[in-house]
Design a protein around this motif. Structure first.
Motif, PDB file in Angstrom:
ATOM      1  N   SER A 162       0.807  -1.222   0.000  1.00  0.00           N
ATOM      2  CA  SER A 162       0.000   0.000   0.000  1.00  0.00           C
ATOM      3  C   SER A 162       0.839   1.270   0.000  1.00  0.00           C
ATOM      4  N   ARG A 213      -3.748   2.554  -5.805  1.00  0.00           N
ATOM      5  CA  ARG A 213      -4.924   1.683  -5.726  1.00  0.00           C
ATOM      6  C   ARG A 213      -5.197   0.970  -7.054  1.00  0.00           C
ATOM      7  N   HIS A 251      -1.949   4.081   3.266  1.00  0.00           N
ATOM      8  CA  HIS A 251      -0.752   4.163   2.434  1.00  0.00           C
ATOM      9  C   HIS A 251       0.509   3.922   3.264  1.00  0.00           C
ATOM     10  N   ASP A 271      -3.636  -2.375   5.870  1.00  0.00           N
ATOM     11  CA  ASP A 271      -4.112  -1.621   4.704  1.00  0.00           C
ATOM     12  C   ASP A 271      -4.654  -2.560   3.631  1.00  0.00           C
ATOM     13  N   ILE A 272      -3.951  -3.661   3.409  1.00  0.00           N
ATOM     14  CA  ILE A 272      -4.348  -4.602   2.352  1.00  0.00           C
ATOM     15  C   ILE A 272      -5.639  -5.314   2.734  1.00  0.00           C
ATOM     16  N   VAL A 314      -8.400  -2.753   2.079  1.00  0.00           N
ATOM     17  CA  VAL A 314      -8.645  -2.476   0.661  1.00  0.00           C
ATOM     18  C   VAL A 314      -9.485  -3.569   0.015  1.00  0.00           C
TER      19      VAL A 314
END
Length: 440
Positions: free
Chosen positions: A64, A69, A104, A110-111, A114
């Motif tokens: 990230s 994205r 980020h 983060d993954i 997402v």
């Protein structure tokens, strides 16, 4: 848009056993007839190679910080296509990353956020019992974007110990999916950059089968599968992919040169490039019909004597460099230099194409994301091109030309701190300790 389901295997900290658990789950699900794909959060060359051995399918890295994205969507779509489930593996602790805006940071969380992947938390419970639940509760509440769907206990000492740990987890309502007892047979061999490479691990398939056997008897796979959720993939794709550095790429590939991201190779091929592999350790020169020679990272310091004696390789490399670009990343950069000192203090002559000598005897860790701006036109792009990647090595530079005229790139860390210049360029030969992940 959604395709395969996914789960993220993560942990509160490094060394908790998440790689062992992830590999065992991956192989166990493959044995059930499922099409399983691995994935790795953050920079890592070694774990994805184990995922590929466990599943039979390439494993991409999701990052990230380094990837926008759109590029993440592209990789997720490719990972989910023709797949029943993605079993992703986190890096370090679940929330460990750099200081950037949320989403980020390069953290595994983060993954999970997402792609909508629930997290299975691997808890190393050695040294505590009910208190393990407090750690799990902190992970569950720290980031509202993600869901801790269940836990796998690792390094359990006894049935009594397990009962105590589960007592604490019952209080906070987190389901225990299974438990692995303390077992030294589960430990995969390591060296200074992480696990010993998959291709070097003795009887790897037998080890993976053993892990799968243990997972089958220790983890409720039906319950785990039921936790998976469809991978959420945005409509926008492409983004920060890497342009091929040539039409036909000569790629050094053996136990000394193996650190290549699968997403890089996949996107080079998708753009129409051909990849011709050769082995410096087998004394093979780069194929003469290639447009560029790429020496990736790896462990040349463990094979420095063989490389120094590989006269056909070295002479072929020098000849290639007279008319076409040659680029070296990390270990490849060291081989392009004048000399390499191994861990025993023995100095070996290298290709002599770049004005640098390196030493593994004088060890110092260099680790972290790097943002590079190219100082000259070259195989990775035009002068000024911004690249995002990382640095991870223990080698030191013994001597080298540090002038800006011969430097490869100007670099900062992830927070924008100026780190000066990195690497070298002589003619069309370039190299540095920088591992490129994506253009930006």
């Amino acid at each position: 848009m959604s395709r395969a389901t996914g789960l993220l295997i993560a942990a509160p900290r490094s060394g908790s056993g998440k790689t062992t658990v992830a590999l065992g789950i991956q192989r166990a699900l493959v044995r059930r007839g499922l099409r399983v794909r691995g994935a790795k959060c953050g920079p890592d060359y070694i774990d994805p190679a184990f995922h590929m051995a466990a599943t039979g399918m390439p494993s991409f890295n999701f990052d990230s910080f380094a990837m926008d994205r759109e590029f993440l969507n592209t990789l997720a779509a490719q990972s989910a296509a023709g797949t029943d489930i993605v079993i992703a593996e986190g890096s370090m602790g679940l929330f460990d990353g750099v200081r950037q805006k949320l989403g980020h940071t390069g953290a595994s969380a983060d993954i999970a956020a997402v792609f909508g992947w629930p997290v299975v938390l691997v808890l190393d419970v050695s040294g505590h019992a009910q208190s393990a639940a407090a750690v799990a509760l902190g992970c569950a509440r720290f980031d509202p974007r993600i869901e801790i769907a269940g836990v796998v206990l690792n390094r359990v000492a006894s049935q009594r110990h397990r009962n105590l740990v589960e007592d604490g987890l019952e209080r906070i309502g987190l389901p225990v999916l299974g438990a692995l007892m303390r077992n030294n047979d589960l430990i995969l061999p390591e060296r200074h950059l992480g696990l010993v490479q998959a291709g070097e691990t003795d009887e790897l398939d037998r080890r993976l089968e053993h892990l799968a056997d243990l997972v089958e008897t220790s983890i409720d796979l039906d319950k785990l599968l039921a936790l998976g959720r469809p991978t959420q993939i945005g409509l926008a794709t492409c983004g920060t992919t890497l342009t091929p550095p040539g039409q036909r790429i000569a790629l050094a590939t053996d136990q000394a040169f193996s650190f290549v991201y699968q997403h890089v190779l996949a996107h080079w091929r998708a753009a129409g490039a051909e990849i011709a592999t050769f082995s410096p350790l087998a004394n093979e020169p780069p194929p003469n019909d290639a447009d560029i020679c790429w020496l990736p990272g790896g462990y040349p310091e463990l094979h420095a004597g063989r490389i120094a004696d590989a006269t056909s390789f070295l002479q072929g490399l020098r000849s290639f460099a007279r008319t076409r670009p040659v680029h070296g990343e990390c270990g490849g950069y060291m081989v392009l230099g004048e000399a390499l000192e191994d861990g025993d203090g023995n100095v070996h002559r290298m290709a002599g194409l770049l004005p640098v000598s390196t030493s593994y005897a004088k060890r110092k860790i260099h680790l972290g994301y790097r943002v590079a701006h190219l100082l000259h036109d070259g195989p990775l792009g035009s002068a000024g091109r911004r690249l995002v990647g990382h640095e991870f090595h223990y080698a030191s530079i013994m001597q080298g030309d540090t002038s800006k005229d011969t430097a490869f790139a100007a670099v900062t860390d992830a927070e924008g701190t100026d780190l000066g210049t990195m690497g070298h360029r002589v003619g069309t030969t370039t190299g540095s300790f920088f591992h490129v992940i994506a253009h930006s």
